[in-house]
Scaffold this motif. Structure first.
Motif, PDB file in Angstrom:
ATOM      1  N   PHE A 189     -11.603   2.920  -1.170  1.00 15.96           N
ATOM      2  CA  PHE A 189     -10.175   2.608  -1.123  1.00 15.96           C
ATOM      3  C   PHE A 189      -9.695   2.493   0.320  1.00 15.96           C
ATOM      4  O   PHE A 189     -10.217   3.167   1.221  1.00 15.96           O
ATOM      5  N   CYS A 190      -8.666   1.689   0.508  1.00  9.93           N
ATOM      6  CA  CYS A 190      -8.057   1.568   1.836  1.00  9.93           C
ATOM      7  C   CYS A 190      -7.437   2.905   2.253  1.00  9.93           C
ATOM      8  O   CYS A 190      -7.569   3.345   3.388  1.00  9.93           O
ATOM      9  N   LEU A 199       0.806  -1.216   0.000  1.00  8.21           N
ATOM     10  CA  LEU A 199       0.000   0.000   0.000  1.00  8.21           C
ATOM     11  C   LEU A 199       0.845   1.274   0.000  1.00  8.21           C
ATOM     12  O   LEU A 199       0.547   2.237  -0.718  1.00  8.21           O
ATOM     13  N   TYR A 200       1.922   1.300   0.782  1.00  6.27           N
ATOM     14  CA  TYR A 200       2.734   2.523   0.845  1.00  6.27           C
ATOM     15  C   TYR A 200       3.399   2.809  -0.500  1.00  6.27           C
ATOM     16  O   TYR A 200       3.559   3.967  -0.900  1.00  6.27           O
ATOM     17  N   LYS A 201       3.761   1.743  -1.221  1.00 13.62           N
ATOM     18  CA  LYS A 201       4.356   1.949  -2.545  1.00 13.62           C
ATOM     19  C   LYS A 201       3.321   2.473  -3.536  1.00 13.62           C
ATOM     20  O   LYS A 201       3.645   3.253  -4.433  1.00 13.62           O
ATOM     21  N   GLN A 202       2.078   2.037  -3.379  1.00 10.21           N
ATOM     22  CA  GLN A 202       1.021   2.557  -4.243  1.00 10.21           C
ATOM     23  C   GLN A 202       0.798   4.048  -3.989  1.00 10.21           C
ATOM     24  O   GLN A 202       0.556   4.819  -4.930  1.00 10.21           O
ATOM     25  N   ARG A 203       0.899   4.461  -2.734  1.00 14.58           N
ATOM     26  CA  ARG A 203       0.753   5.889  -2.415  1.00 14.58           C
ATOM     27  C   ARG A 203       1.879   6.694  -3.053  1.00 14.58           C
ATOM     28  O   ARG A 203       1.649   7.756  -3.637  1.00 14.58           O
ATOM     29  N   VAL A 256      -5.959   4.617  -3.203  1.00  7.62           N
ATOM     30  CA  VAL A 256      -5.217   3.404  -3.570  1.00  7.62           C
ATOM     31  C   VAL A 256      -5.588   2.306  -2.579  1.00  7.62           C
ATOM     32  O   VAL A 256      -5.991   2.583  -1.449  1.00  7.62           O
ATOM     33  N   GLY A 257      -5.437   1.072  -3.009  1.00  2.00           N
ATOM     34  CA  GLY A 257      -5.822  -0.070  -2.179  1.00  2.00           C
ATOM     35  C   GLY A 257      -7.275  -0.416  -2.390  1.00  2.00           C
ATOM     36  O   GLY A 257      -8.153  -0.026  -1.613  1.00  2.00           O
ATOM     37  N   HIS A 258      -7.549  -1.131  -3.487  1.00  2.13           N
ATOM     38  CA  HIS A 258      -8.928  -1.439  -3.842  1.00  2.13           C
ATOM     39  C   HIS A 258      -9.550  -2.446  -2.862  1.00  2.13           C
ATOM     40  O   HIS A 258      -8.875  -3.356  -2.375  1.00  2.13           O
ATOM     41  N   PRO A 259     -10.840  -2.300  -2.571  1.00  2.00           N
ATOM     42  CA  PRO A 259     -11.533  -3.264  -1.705  1.00  2.00           C
ATOM     43  C   PRO A 259     -11.793  -4.565  -2.460  1.00  2.00           C
ATOM     44  O   PRO A 259     -11.685  -4.600  -3.695  1.00  2.00           O
ATOM     45  N   PRO A 260     -12.116  -5.644  -1.765  1.00  2.00           N
ATOM     46  CA  PRO A 260     -12.425  -6.914  -2.427  1.00  2.00           C
ATOM     47  C   PRO A 260     -13.636  -6.762  -3.352  1.00  2.00           C
ATOM     48  O   PRO A 260     -14.492  -5.905  -3.157  1.00  2.00           O
TER      49      PRO A 260
END
Length: 372
Positions: A211-212, A19-23, A199-203
């Protein structure tokens, strides 16, 4: 911020990349889109985002701010220039600085930035700091673009073993409605527009959770005038600068001169080598030597079809080899570095061996043979 702690809670819902890399990638993509020259990261912590952004060729000024000096100091050495940066200086200038202070305080060192990032920052602020945050960032700093990311509390039930907040230092975690309400009101007060993403899509099937990490991208509606900046500018600095690095750049004449000298000598040596190799093919036969004309057509074919004049031909006279500066200047890299022939002459004056009228690089064959 807090990537190690937060990733501990995302083992069942696997984010790839983490997740942090997606940010960070989100910010990098934004930089590549808008090409800001000056970027500040508020709440920079261990400087991970700054380390990524320093490779973005559009950025000339990069600054970090954090309330914890020790965390910055642990990794700040990773923002220093490497030996290769001195051997091959970039064509752009780059200054990186780190400052110790609070986002609730105003400091003139944070004026003039095009993009300001606040990645996982606001949830760490006390209520009093959060109230001051909009005036400092949106009102005082007033960059063209502001990126704010924060946890989406609606996603928290999907994270295993999470009791309240994702990090013990979080003072709050907002739902989508809470974040958007705060962001829209802040944007309205300071003449910004805002778009929401994350970023961080839910199931699959749980898209309403969102997003998360929720993100707001704020864009200033009107350019800030110089008068408004000056009227807001405080008289004294309140941040402490804990790190500053100025990268070697070809915009600095010292580094430009070194690069030009190296390239001129390298180019002239290659031309000389090809000239002497061709000359040796004719041996000591006077008749064959008289027929040998080191036409620049030969060098043009070899070095990229350069268009040159007759007076740009290299030649040998006794023990001396002469490579006209005009020939050297015709090579793309030398031409790009110098810009003009006059600048080439100025930069190599007294640093490269030239003939009496300064029109050609000169090599002494006999001296070189003795050394070999």
């Amino acid at each position: 911020m807090d990537e190690n702690f937060q990733e501990e809670f995302t083992q069942i819902i696997k984010f790839e990349p983490p997740l942090y890399k997606q940010r960070y990638q989100f910010v990098k993509d934004l930089v590549e889109k808008y090409k800001p020259k000056k970027v500040a990261d508020l709440g920079c912590a261990d400087c991970s985002l700054l380390r990524m952004l320093k490779f973005c060729s559009c950025i000339e000024v990069l600054a970090g701010l954090d309330i914890c000096a020790n965390v910055m100091k642990e990794k700040m050495h990773t923002l220093s220039p490497l030996p290769v940066d001195y051997l091959q200086p970039s064509e752009r200038s780059l200054t990186v600085s780190l400052h110790h202070g609070s986002v609730a305080h105003k400091d003139p060192c944070m004026l003039g930035f095009d993009l300001v990032t606040c990645i996982e920052l606001i949830e760490h602020l006390e209520e009093s700091e959060l109230k001051k945050f909009p005036e400092v960032v949106f009102g005082f700093m007033a960059p063209s673009i502001i990126v704010i990311s924060t946890p989406n509390s609606e996603f928290n039930p999907l994270l295993p073993r999470l009791m309240l907040y994702r990090h013990p230092d979080h003072k709050f975690e907002w739902s989508q409605a809470q974040f958007q309400s705060w962001a829209l009101e802040t944007a309205r007060c300071y003449d910004y527009s805002v778009e929401f993403t994350g970023v961080g899509h839910p199931p699959t099937g749980m898209e309403k959770v969102g997003f998360c990490t929720q993100i707001g991208v704020f864009v200033r509606k009107y350019p800030q005038t110089g008068e408004s900046v000056q009227s807001e500018k405080p008289t004294e600095a309140v941040y402490k600068t804990v790190f500053k690095a100025v990268y070697p750049s070809l915009k600095d004449e010292k580094y430009l001169q070194n690069a030009v000298i190296s390239e001129v000598i390298f180019t002239a040596q290659i031309i000389k080598h090809r000239l002497m190799s061709k000359r040796e093919e004719y041996g000591d036969d006077p008749e064959r030597k008289s027929k040998f004309q080191p036409s620049m057509d030969y060098f043009s074919d070899y070095f990229g079809k350069l268009v040159v004049e007759k007076n740009m031909e290299p030649f040998v006279s006794g023990n001396e080899v002469y490579i006209p500066l005009a020939t050297v200047f015709s090579f793309p890299k030398v031409n790009r570095l110098c810009g003009t022939f006059e600048n080439l002459c100025k930069l190599i004056a007294g640093k490269v061996t030239l003939n009496s009228d300064g029109s050609a690089v000169m090599f002494n064959i006999e001296h070189e043979n003795e050394e070999n």
